[in-house]
Write an enzyme that holds these catalytic residues in place. Structure first.
Site, mmCIF file in Angstrom:
data_model
loop_
_atom_site.group_PDB
_atom_site.id
_atom_site.type_symbol
_atom_site.label_atom_id
_atom_site.label_comp_id
_atom_site.label_asym_id
_atom_site.label_seq_id
_atom_site.Cartn_x
_atom_site.Cartn_y
_atom_site.Cartn_z
ATOM 1 N N ASP A 169 1.177 -1.111 -0.065
ATOM 2 C CA ASP A 169 0.140 0.136 -0.072
ATOM 3 C C ASP A 169 0.916 1.281 -0.040
ATOM 4 O O ASP A 169 2.179 1.133 0.430
ATOM 5 C CB ASP A 169 -0.948 -0.002 1.240
ATOM 6 N N ASP A 211 -0.090 5.007 0.860
ATOM 7 C CA ASP A 211 -0.463 5.993 1.924
ATOM 8 C C ASP A 211 -0.112 5.324 3.530
ATOM 9 O O ASP A 211 -1.020 4.331 3.934
ATOM 10 C CB ASP A 211 -1.692 6.839 1.974
ATOM 11 N N ASP A 236 -1.577 -0.609 5.895
ATOM 12 C CA ASP A 236 -1.517 0.003 7.282
ATOM 13 C C ASP A 236 -3.025 0.132 7.802
ATOM 14 O O ASP A 236 -3.345 0.657 8.795
ATOM 15 C CB ASP A 236 -0.815 1.415 7.197
#
Length: 212
Positions: free
Chosen positions: A9, A11, A161
């Site tokens: 991922d 961001d 995250d």
């Protein structure tokens, strides 16, 4: 089978964009009719899923794609001033030395990701960047990515995250590492039962070595 393909991922996982996105979202609050986040709200929202945050905001679902587009557009202006998560560059370098295929799957725009990687000297580590505009479409995007490239699910790992990263990976039965330094708190991530939870990028290498 050993892990050969590692997809990140963007961001919060690779890029430390959390504070910038909060600032931008607060600037857009009046335009989209939700309350700006106060500093005292941050710890609480880190324990919420994306769906819960949207529900709390009161923003109609049909407006969410327009809100995301505005956030991404404004982030493009700031992204050259943002930095990778500490330790990420070393992790990418080690994975590349091991011959791993490294990619990105993100709901951010490809333009933002490419600009960030080039500014921070990380672009050459990645074999591909896959942008999925829907924040709830990651399982479909991961499946398309795997099928299109003929990757083996047993040798594929996703690293993210957020709770939605875990849910998407589990839906298509791939290994997932959750990272505690991004958007969702460790407690929120644990509740979604990731295969692994790490607190520093170097721990990713330990996980992959264990699986191999």
């Amino acid at each position: 089978m050993s892990i050969q393909v590692i997809v990140f991922d963007f961001d919060g996982t690779l890029a430390d964009t959390f504070n910038a996105i909060i600032r931008i979202a607060n600037r857009l609050a009046d335009d989209f009719g939700y309350k700006p986040l106060m500093p005292s709200d941050i710890d609480r929202i880190r324990n919420l899923s994306a769906r819960q945050i949207i529900q709390e905001s009161g923003v109609p679902l049909f407006k969410i794609p327009f809100l995301l587009k505005r956030i991404q557009s404004e982030l493009y202006q700031d992204i050259e001033f943002l930095h990778p998560v500490a330790g990420i560059a070393d992790l990418l370098n080690d994975l590349k030395k091991q011959g791993k295929v490294i990619g990105i799957l993100t709901s951010n725009s490809e333009e933002n990701v490419k600009k960030f990687l080039r500014v921070n000297g990380l672009y050459d580590f990645f074999s591909f960047i896959y942008s999925e505009p829907s924040i709830f479409g990651k399982s479909r995007a991961l499946k398309r990515l795997i099928d299109h490239n003929n990757f083996q699910t047993q040798s594929f790992m996703y690293i993210g995250d957020e709770t939605r990263d875990i849910a998407a990976s589990k839906k298509i039965n791939i290994k997932v590492i959750a990272v505690s330094w991004g958007f969702n708190s460790s407690n929120a991530l644990i509740n979604y039962n990731p295969d692994f939870l790490v607190n520093h990028p170097r721990e990713v290498l330990n996980v992959i070595a264990t699986l191999n």
